[in-house]
Scaffold this active site. Structure first.
Site, PDB file in Angstrom:
ATOM      1  N   ASN A   1     -13.128  -6.317  -6.714  1.00 28.82           N
ATOM      2  CA  ASN A   1     -12.278  -6.866  -7.768  1.00 28.82           C
ATOM      3  C   ASN A   1     -13.199  -7.435  -8.842  1.00 28.82           C
ATOM      4  O   ASN A   1     -13.807  -8.480  -8.641  1.00 28.82           O
ATOM      5  CB  ASN A   1     -11.387  -7.969  -7.163  1.00 28.82           C
ATOM      6  CG  ASN A   1     -10.610  -8.740  -8.219  1.00 28.82           C
ATOM      7  OD1 ASN A   1     -10.521  -8.319  -9.371  1.00 28.82           O
ATOM      8  ND2 ASN A   1     -10.043  -9.877  -7.826  1.00 28.82           N
TER       9      ASN A   1
ATOM     10  N   LYS B   1     -12.417  -8.620 -11.670  1.00 27.08           N
ATOM     11  CA  LYS B   1     -11.797  -9.686 -12.473  1.00 27.08           C
ATOM     12  C   LYS B   1     -12.043  -9.402 -13.964  1.00 27.08           C
ATOM     13  O   LYS B   1     -12.041  -8.245 -14.356  1.00 27.08           O
ATOM     14  CB  LYS B   1     -12.307 -11.060 -12.022  1.00 27.08           C
ATOM     15  CG  LYS B   1     -12.186 -11.223 -10.502  1.00 27.08           C
ATOM     16  CD  LYS B   1     -12.434 -12.618 -10.009  1.00 27.08           C
ATOM     17  CE  LYS B   1     -12.280 -12.645  -8.493  1.00 27.08           C
ATOM     18  NZ  LYS B   1     -12.428 -13.966  -7.919  1.00 27.08           N
TER      19      LYS B   1
ATOM     20  N   HIS C   1      -3.011 -12.226  -6.512  1.00 25.83           N
ATOM     21  CA  HIS C   1      -4.317 -12.871  -6.326  1.00 25.83           C
ATOM     22  C   HIS C   1      -4.150 -14.366  -6.599  1.00 25.83           C
ATOM     23  O   HIS C   1      -3.360 -14.757  -7.468  1.00 25.83           O
ATOM     24  CB  HIS C   1      -5.346 -12.250  -7.285  1.00 25.83           C
ATOM     25  CG  HIS C   1      -6.729 -12.711  -6.980  1.00 25.83           C
ATOM     26  ND1 HIS C   1      -7.204 -13.927  -7.404  1.00 25.83           N
ATOM     27  CD2 HIS C   1      -7.729 -12.147  -6.252  1.00 25.83           C
ATOM     28  CE1 HIS C   1      -8.450 -14.080  -6.955  1.00 25.83           C
ATOM     29  NE2 HIS C   1      -8.791 -13.013  -6.260  1.00 25.83           N
TER      30      HIS C   1
ATOM     31  N   GLU D   1      -5.831 -16.348  -8.230  1.00 24.10           N
ATOM     32  CA  GLU D   1      -6.043 -16.731  -9.635  1.00 24.10           C
ATOM     33  C   GLU D   1      -4.780 -16.470 -10.451  1.00 24.10           C
ATOM     34  O   GLU D   1      -4.479 -17.204 -11.394  1.00 24.10           O
ATOM     35  CB  GLU D   1      -7.257 -15.973 -10.206  1.00 24.10           C
ATOM     36  CG  GLU D   1      -8.554 -16.549  -9.637  1.00 24.10           C
ATOM     37  CD  GLU D   1      -9.701 -15.566  -9.522  1.00 24.10           C
ATOM     38  OE1 GLU D   1      -9.644 -14.485 -10.113  1.00 24.10           O
ATOM     39  OE2 GLU D   1     -10.667 -15.899  -8.797  1.00 24.10           O
TER      40      GLU D   1
ATOM     41  N   GLU E   1      -7.126 -14.259   1.707  1.00 24.89           N
ATOM     42  CA  GLU E   1      -8.190 -14.886   0.922  1.00 24.89           C
ATOM     43  C   GLU E   1      -7.972 -16.394   0.876  1.00 24.89           C
ATOM     44  O   GLU E   1      -7.213 -16.893   0.022  1.00 24.89           O
ATOM     45  CB  GLU E   1      -8.179 -14.343  -0.506  1.00 24.89           C
ATOM     46  CG  GLU E   1      -8.429 -12.861  -0.603  1.00 24.89           C
ATOM     47  CD  GLU E   1      -9.045 -12.474  -1.941  1.00 24.89           C
ATOM     48  OE1 GLU E   1     -10.124 -11.895  -1.940  1.00 24.89           O
ATOM     49  OE2 GLU E   1      -8.450 -12.792  -2.984  1.00 24.89           O
TER      50      GLU E   1
ATOM     51  N   GLY F   1     -15.227 -17.457  -4.393  1.00 21.84           N
ATOM     52  CA  GLY F   1     -16.252 -17.824  -5.371  1.00 21.84           C
ATOM     53  C   GLY F   1     -17.056 -19.059  -5.007  1.00 21.84           C
ATOM     54  O   GLY F   1     -17.754 -19.606  -5.849  1.00 21.84           O
TER      55      GLY F   1
ATOM     56  N   SER G   1     -15.957 -14.851  -0.835  1.00 19.10           N
ATOM     57  CA  SER G   1     -17.404 -14.970  -0.628  1.00 19.10           C
ATOM     58  C   SER G   1     -17.982 -13.928   0.328  1.00 19.10           C
ATOM     59  O   SER G   1     -18.924 -14.206   1.076  1.00 19.10           O
ATOM     60  CB  SER G   1     -17.763 -16.393  -0.168  1.00 19.10           C
ATOM     61  OG  SER G   1     -17.459 -17.314  -1.197  1.00 19.10           O
TER      62      SER G   1
HETATM   63  P1  PGA Z   1     -15.364 -13.762  -4.304  1.00 18.92           P
HETATM   64  O1  PGA Z   1     -13.890 -13.425  -4.808  1.00 18.92           O
HETATM   65  O2  PGA Z   1     -15.823 -12.599  -3.466  1.00 18.92           O
HETATM   66  O3  PGA Z   1     -16.175 -13.961  -5.548  1.00 18.92           O
HETATM   67  O4  PGA Z   1     -15.267 -15.008  -3.472  1.00 18.92           O
HETATM   68  C1  PGA Z   1     -12.988 -12.786  -3.969  1.00 18.92           C
HETATM   69  C2  PGA Z   1     -11.693 -12.563  -4.693  1.00 18.92           C
HETATM   70  O5  PGA Z   1     -11.329 -13.373  -5.556  1.00 18.92           O
HETATM   71  O6  PGA Z   1     -11.004 -11.562  -4.436  1.00 18.92           O
END
Ligand code: PGA
Length: 228
Positions: free
Chosen positions: A9, A11, A91, A93, A156, A162, A194
């Protein structure tokens, strides 16, 4: 061995030039039997999917409507015709910054399914909800997948996205076993948060795949995860 999903992803990262050079490097080095899917910013989808038809392509969101006067929205069928076969919905976010709730996520996933895309439905508990994680996940899954039959669930935990922090192997295993009780046995269950080249193989041993954010932006690391 069943194929695992390695889903990147991106983003809101990697514009035209960077994404094209990423894909050229990926194609030169990728040798895996896993299902590798990339979800770039939507404006890049058509170009990149044409450049690399051997890779799977996905979008990061879709509209909860099929078509009409919804300024700024992109329908699932438009994503399909631009080369996507998957779409991430819900997601954290999107849930956080755009106030998306389970009902909206289900409507988006429904549109995705109707257009022939497989929705990757994200669920996860926040740091403060950790003690009640199973209850939270159960509600998110029930409400966001009701009436759907062909989808992927990505677990997640919000506190792992992150941050460089991941749940322990035992905790991922426990949640994965719990999620198995919540959906049809054919539904793939992924872990995200992560994931990197170091922990990917361990996580892939106990899940059906990984959803990778930050580490999917570095081509060498993404290749290493795909080969894990
Ligand atoms: P990350 O993000 O691997 O940077 O922790 C995962 C995600 O948001 O799908």
């Amino acid at each position: 061995m069943t194929k695992k999903f390695i889903i990147g992803n991106w983003k809101m990262h990697l514009g035209d030039e960077k994404s094209i050079s990423f894909i050229q490097k990926l194609l030169a080095a990728l040798k895996t039997s896993q299902t590798v899917v990339l979800c770039p910013p939507v404006v890049m989808l058509r170009t990149l999917s044409a450049l690399a038809p051997s890779v799977g392509w996905g979008a990061q969101d879709c509209a909860p409507f099929d078509e009409g006067p919804y300024t700024g929205e992109i329908s699932a069928s438009m994503l399909k015709s631009a080369g996507a076969d998957w779409v991430i919905v819900g997601h954290s976010e999107r849930r956080h910054y755009f106030h998306e709730d389970n009902d909206l996520i289900r409507r988006k996933a429904f549109q995705a399914q109707a257009a022939g895309l497989i929705p990757i439905i994200c669920v996860g508990e926040s740091e403060g909800e950790r003690a009640d994680a199973q209850e939270i996940l159960s509600i998110q899954i029930q409400k966001s997948t009701e009436g759907l039959h062909n989808f992927i669930v990505a677990y997640e935990p919000l506190w792992a996205i992150g941050t460089g922090v991941t749940p322990s192997h035992a905790d991922i295993k426990k949640i994965h076993a719990f999620l198995k009780t919540q959906v049809n046995s054919k539904i793939p269950l992924l872990y995200g948060g992560s994931v990197n080249a170091e922990n990917a193989s361990d996580i892939l041993n106990i899940t059906d795949g990984v959803l990778v954010g930050g580490a999917s932006l570095k081509v060498d690391e993404f290749i290493a995860i795909s080969h894990a």
